[in-house]
Design a protein around this motif. Structure first.
Motif, short mmCIF file in Angstrom:
data_model
loop_
_atom_site.label_atom_id
_atom_site.label_comp_id
_atom_site.label_asym_id
_atom_site.label_seq_id
_atom_site.Cartn_x
_atom_site.Cartn_y
_atom_site.Cartn_z
N ARG A 67 0.84 -1.19 0.00
CA ARG A 67 0.00 0.00 0.00
C ARG A 67 0.88 1.25 0.00
O ARG A 67 1.99 1.23 0.53
N VAL A 69 0.71 5.60 0.69
CA VAL A 69 0.01 6.81 1.13
C VAL A 69 0.81 7.99 0.60
O VAL A 69 2.04 8.02 0.74
N THR A 211 1.78 -3.94 10.14
CA THR A 211 0.90 -3.86 8.98
C THR A 211 0.99 -5.16 8.19
O THR A 211 2.03 -5.82 8.19
N ILE A 215 4.24 -0.61 3.61
CA ILE A 215 3.60 0.68 3.39
C ILE A 215 4.64 1.63 2.81
O ILE A 215 5.71 1.85 3.40
N TRP A 217 5.36 5.36 2.07
CA TRP A 217 4.94 6.72 2.38
C TRP A 217 5.60 7.64 1.36
O TRP A 217 6.82 7.79 1.34
N THR A 342 -4.08 5.46 10.01
CA THR A 342 -3.57 4.37 10.85
C THR A 342 -4.50 3.17 10.80
O THR A 342 -4.04 2.02 10.78
N TYR A 344 -6.42 2.33 8.26
CA TYR A 344 -6.33 1.72 6.93
C TYR A 344 -5.05 0.89 6.76
O TYR A 344 -5.10 -0.28 6.34
N VAL A 345 -3.91 1.46 7.09
CA VAL A 345 -2.66 0.75 6.80
C VAL A 345 -2.48 -0.48 7.67
O VAL A 345 -1.73 -1.40 7.31
N THR A 346 -3.16 -0.55 8.81
CA THR A 346 -3.06 -1.73 9.68
C THR A 346 -4.18 -2.74 9.42
O THR A 346 -4.17 -3.82 10.00
#
Length: 384
Positions: A67, A69, A211, A215, A217, A342, A344-346
């Motif tokens: 994912r 962000v 997660t 992720i 970032w 937080t 969503y990513v977990t």
């Protein structure tokens, strides 16, 4: 894992620091260094593209179907178009913003010989000289000029200062952080989004959150001119959540409180399943939200899709009054966004098929319709 507690003081401190750094598109090196160092301090592995977009990896349980962000570091600004015979400077905008909001702005010009302060003024600025003509002058960039606060009575003296065509002009943000939670400033688009991401990362590191997937970032440097996340995504990223501003204006449903979930922008609808999942997380985690559609708006996600990335995209926003002008937001929206990030990513990955770039029909998502009668069979998956 449920949403994490967000440190509002950390969030606002980061926003203040970001606003203090001039970063119009094309002049972002300093803000890139600032954010990269903060990400490293938080424990993330940081890489920069050639031009300075940031990718900070936080490892999850697996790499596949990662994912992302994303928010952007660059802001609106201007460039020197012409040195004028009267010793002032003609400007062109960086990004899409009105000269109406430029009038009266304090600014700085970055030249090879140094940084100069100045003020953007209408061509007829003095009521004592032009009387009522100051109120009848048309609005547009050809009707404003930059007065440099240095000896510059003519074009020759401007050139002597080292000011040249193409020099970058940064507009002062003039931020105010009020006790009632309102924040008023230029360039909240999108330095507030960057602060939201940093606050979410800080909460995850503080709580030791894990997660299910990696992720990424991402912090881009040219969103205001339409480039955005065009070249920073890697093939293992299956979904991307963009954070930017929503418009609290007549005819819009955005709010300065809670999360505003964008259903579509001028490039079309966002991913059905990813957007549905974000709304569901808001409900489950008791995060205030509303939905909106933006007709004259695009974000980092649009540039990624247009560049050919096969990635699910969604956009969550903080409501901004007077976007691309002298903007106003509320800390409630920023905190709500960070909480949703937080959550969503977990959250678990639900579309396992997305770990493959190409796959067969098995596991492909299903949307409600008359034929399906909303019957999600075991070979399909309804949400990201």
């Amino acid at each position: 894992m449920p949403r994490l507690a967000i440190d509002s003081h950390y969030l606002t401190d980061q926003l203040k620091a970001l606003l203090a750094i001039a970063s119009p598109t094309g002049y972002t090196d300093t803000v890139v260094r600032h954010v990269a160092k903060e990400l490293e301090r938080l424990g993330l592995k940081v890489e920069l593209t050639r031009r300075g977009a940031i990718s900070a990896l936080r490892q999850g349980s697996r790499r596949a179907s990662a994912r992302a962000v994303v928010s952007h570091l660059d802001t609106l600004g201007a460039q020197v178009k012409r040195l004028k015979e009267n010793g002032r400077v003609e400007l062109v905008p960086i990004g899409n913003w009105s000269a109406r909001f430029a009038e009266g702005a304090r600014a700085q010009v970055f030249s090879d010989k140094g940084i100069y302060r100045g003020t953007i003024l209408p061509l007829k600025a003095s009521g004592h000289t032009f009387n009522d003509e100051i109120d009848t002058l048309p609005i547009g960039w050809q009707y404003v000029e930059l007065r440099i606060d240095a000896l510059s009575r003519d074009e020759r003296e401007l050139a002597k200062l080292g000011i040249e065509v193409g020099d970058t002009v940064a507009i002062d943000p003039q931020p105010e952080f009020l006790d009632n939670g309102y924040i008023v400033s230029r360039h909240l688009d999108n330095k507030a989004g960057v602060a939201v991401m940093l606050a979410a990362i800080e909460a995850m590191e503080r709580e030791g959150a894990s997660t299910p997937v990696d992720i990424h970032w991402l912090f881009t440097i040219a969103e205001e001119v339409g480039v955005g996340a065009a070249s920073i995504l890697t093939p293992d990223v299956a979904s991307m959540l963009a954070i930017d501003n929503g418009t609290t204006a007549p005819g819009q449903n955005s709010s300065e409180f809670g999360v505003t979930v964008a259903m579509a922008d001028q490039t079309g609808p966002f991913d059905f399943h990813l957007t549905k999942k974000l709304v569901r997380l808001c409900v489950e985690e008791d995060i205030r939200y509303q939905k909106d559609v933006f007709r004259y708006y695009r974000s980092d996600s649009a540039s990624a899709i247009e560049a050919g990335h096969d990635v699910r995209t969604a956009l969550i926003t903080f409501g901004v009054d007077a976007s691309h002008g002298y903007e106003r937001i509320h800390i409630h929206a920023l905190r709500s966004l960070a909480e949703l990030v937080t959550a969503y990513v977990t959250s678990p990955v639900e579309i396992e098929r997305d770990r493959n770039l190409h796959a067969g029909l098995k596991g492909f998502t299903r949307q409600p319709n008359d034929e399906a009668k909303q019957d999600f069979s075991e070979d399909s998956e309804p949400a990201e």
